[in-house]
Design a protein around this motif. Sequence first.
Motif, mmCIF file in Angstrom:
data_model
loop_
_atom_site.group_PDB
_atom_site.id
_atom_site.type_symbol
_atom_site.label_atom_id
_atom_site.label_comp_id
_atom_site.label_asym_id
_atom_site.label_seq_id
_atom_site.Cartn_x
_atom_site.Cartn_y
_atom_site.Cartn_z
ATOM 1 N N SER A 119 2.353 13.267 0.030
ATOM 2 C CA SER A 119 1.995 12.915 -1.348
ATOM 3 C C SER A 119 1.384 11.524 -1.409
ATOM 4 O O SER A 119 0.336 11.304 -2.033
ATOM 5 C CB SER A 119 3.234 12.961 -2.246
ATOM 6 N N GLU A 120 2.040 10.551 -0.770
ATOM 7 C CA GLU A 120 1.514 9.186 -0.753
ATOM 8 C C GLU A 120 0.177 9.123 -0.023
ATOM 9 O O GLU A 120 -0.711 8.349 -0.397
ATOM 10 C CB GLU A 120 2.496 8.244 -0.075
ATOM 11 N N GLY A 121 0.047 9.928 1.031
ATOM 12 C CA GLY A 121 -1.210 9.950 1.769
ATOM 13 C C GLY A 121 -2.358 10.413 0.898
ATOM 14 O O GLY A 121 -3.425 9.774 0.846
ATOM 15 N N ASN A 122 -2.178 11.501 0.169
ATOM 16 C CA ASN A 122 -3.240 12.012 -0.683
ATOM 17 C C ASN A 122 -3.484 11.105 -1.882
ATOM 18 O O ASN A 122 -4.619 10.959 -2.343
ATOM 19 C CB ASN A 122 -2.920 13.444 -1.128
ATOM 20 N N GLY A 150 -3.962 25.187 -4.369
ATOM 21 C CA GLY A 150 -3.841 24.163 -3.334
ATOM 22 C C GLY A 150 -2.599 23.321 -3.584
ATOM 23 O O GLY A 150 -2.175 23.142 -4.726
ATOM 24 N N TYR A 151 -2.008 22.801 -2.515
ATOM 25 C CA TYR A 151 -0.860 21.902 -2.666
ATOM 26 C C TYR A 151 -1.143 20.607 -1.915
ATOM 27 O O TYR A 151 -1.392 20.617 -0.708
ATOM 28 C CB TYR A 151 0.436 22.530 -2.128
ATOM 29 N N HIS A 152 -1.060 19.480 -2.654
ATOM 30 C CA HIS A 152 -1.380 18.184 -2.060
ATOM 31 C C HIS A 152 -0.357 17.104 -2.399
ATOM 32 O O HIS A 152 -0.585 15.942 -2.070
ATOM 33 C CB HIS A 152 -2.782 17.750 -2.481
ATOM 34 N N GLY A 153 0.759 17.486 -3.032
ATOM 35 C CA GLY A 153 1.796 16.505 -3.275
ATOM 36 C C GLY A 153 2.216 16.412 -4.723
ATOM 37 O O GLY A 153 1.796 17.203 -5.570
ATOM 38 N N VAL A 154 3.040 15.387 -5.016
ATOM 39 C CA VAL A 154 3.674 15.309 -6.330
ATOM 40 C C VAL A 154 3.588 13.943 -7.014
ATOM 41 O O VAL A 154 4.166 13.770 -8.075
ATOM 42 C CB VAL A 154 5.159 15.730 -6.245
ATOM 43 N N THR A 155 2.910 12.946 -6.413
ATOM 44 C CA THR A 155 2.645 11.729 -7.176
ATOM 45 C C THR A 155 1.683 12.079 -8.303
ATOM 46 O O THR A 155 1.138 13.181 -8.349
ATOM 47 C CB THR A 155 2.030 10.641 -6.290
ATOM 48 N N GLY A 322 -0.828 -0.686 -0.504
ATOM 49 C CA GLY A 322 0.043 -0.558 0.654
ATOM 50 C C GLY A 322 1.477 -0.326 0.223
ATOM 51 O O GLY A 322 1.812 -0.454 -0.959
ATOM 52 N N TYR A 323 2.314 0.020 1.184
ATOM 53 C CA TYR A 323 3.715 0.331 0.915
ATOM 54 C C TYR A 323 4.612 -0.510 1.820
ATOM 55 O O TYR A 323 4.239 -0.831 2.954
ATOM 56 C CB TYR A 323 3.995 1.814 1.162
ATOM 57 N N THR A 324 5.793 -0.808 1.339
ATOM 58 C CA THR A 324 6.756 -1.555 2.151
ATOM 59 C C THR A 324 6.955 -0.890 3.507
ATOM 60 O O THR A 324 7.082 -1.555 4.529
ATOM 61 C CB THR A 324 8.112 -1.648 1.421
#
Length: 446
Positions: A119-122, A150-155, A322-324
Amino acid sequence: MTVQPNSIEARDAAYHLHPYSNARKAEAEGSLILEEGEGIYVTDNTGKRYIEGLSGLWSVAVGFGEQRLIDAANAQMQKLPYYHAFAQKSHTPAVELAEKLVQMAPVPMSKVFFTNSGSEGNDTVVKLLWYRANAMGQPQKKKIISRIKGYHGVTVASASLTGLPYNHMSFDLPLPGIMHAGCPHYGGFAQEGESEEQFVARLAQELEDMILAEGPDTIAAFIGEPVMGAGGVIVPPEGYWAAIQAVLKKYDILLIADEVICGFGRTGQMFGSQTMGMEPDVMVLSKQLSSSYMPISAVLVNDRVYQPVADESDRIGTLGHGYTGSGHPVAAAVALENIKIIEERDLVGNAARLSPLFLSRLKDLTANPLVKEMRGIGLIGALELKQQGDAVGVAGGAMAAACMERGLIVRNLGDTVALCPPLIITEEQMVEMFDIYADALASLSF
């Protein structure tokens, strides 16, 4: 399920809000509590053992309890348990993993950006494409075309890319600027009398019509899974990706391959893009990247995507994203060891060798009158059961429950009941898995 007071099930029901669950049902019934895992098996808190027929969530390639991954995590935890990648900082596991992924990619890639989930990637891909459009002086070129089912995440962004109703309903999604083209499921969306070749041609024409209606200069990219997973294990017809890519190239539109499920051997080759003849500009990897022993995902971009992003970060002074946990050293170390295991044990080859048995056992079950269709490739497959009455998911839910009662965990996606076992599965274990699956199907009556 009867929940005993003060049991772990009762405490779970009292305190845990589950993803992809009916919250009231979970409160009333409690949940299956898993305690141990070994190989393709997991064991619940009563001691009952199950074959994990979906590899957790399509992801535990090397199986459960792999000591090499445990050791890799422990060694890195003792050496450098955490560091970040902000402000030009790095560490050896992130460097080595980025290098390895670029070297493995089936088409030339330039850089890797690490995130913590698909999810974070997409979500990151959406932001990078918007950033790139501004960098190139094309602020209007930001729309993204995804696909129905299609499924690409939940954010917020990745759920908008996802083309499934439950990911949009009551969340006020999708976001503007994200559209959904036709689903490449011939059995579900072909018109009467339409051949597969005609179906593919129609989908390509509909995509071109959408692009022209929106304006080609407004479309940044098209995103797709090589083989759809959560949408129901949908394998596109022959020629589909060639036809879609021809349209994208005609209008200078980038291709994003969501390899979160397909990557690292699931389709019988290292990447689904190879199996399907895709030449993506961006690849998103997760799940089997670390066998989900640690949360990690990776966005691979080619030079065409990277260079404008780099120029814009130079103009502004930083890439403000970016992410921690981006490229977390323990997760990266585990991913590196996981890839070594996949390569050393030829798990991609194992998927290719066992695929004929896997698909033939699925096909044998289409003789059951409850079965509408069988779909699969490599070691991912499903039976779609006939809908019972007006309620979607009655047959699929009953099948999943019957499997679990018999010691097999599967996942029903509506009335589609999916199988995606760990890549380490043996022929003997596959026979055991399908014997349970077939018995569960035979037990159903409506």
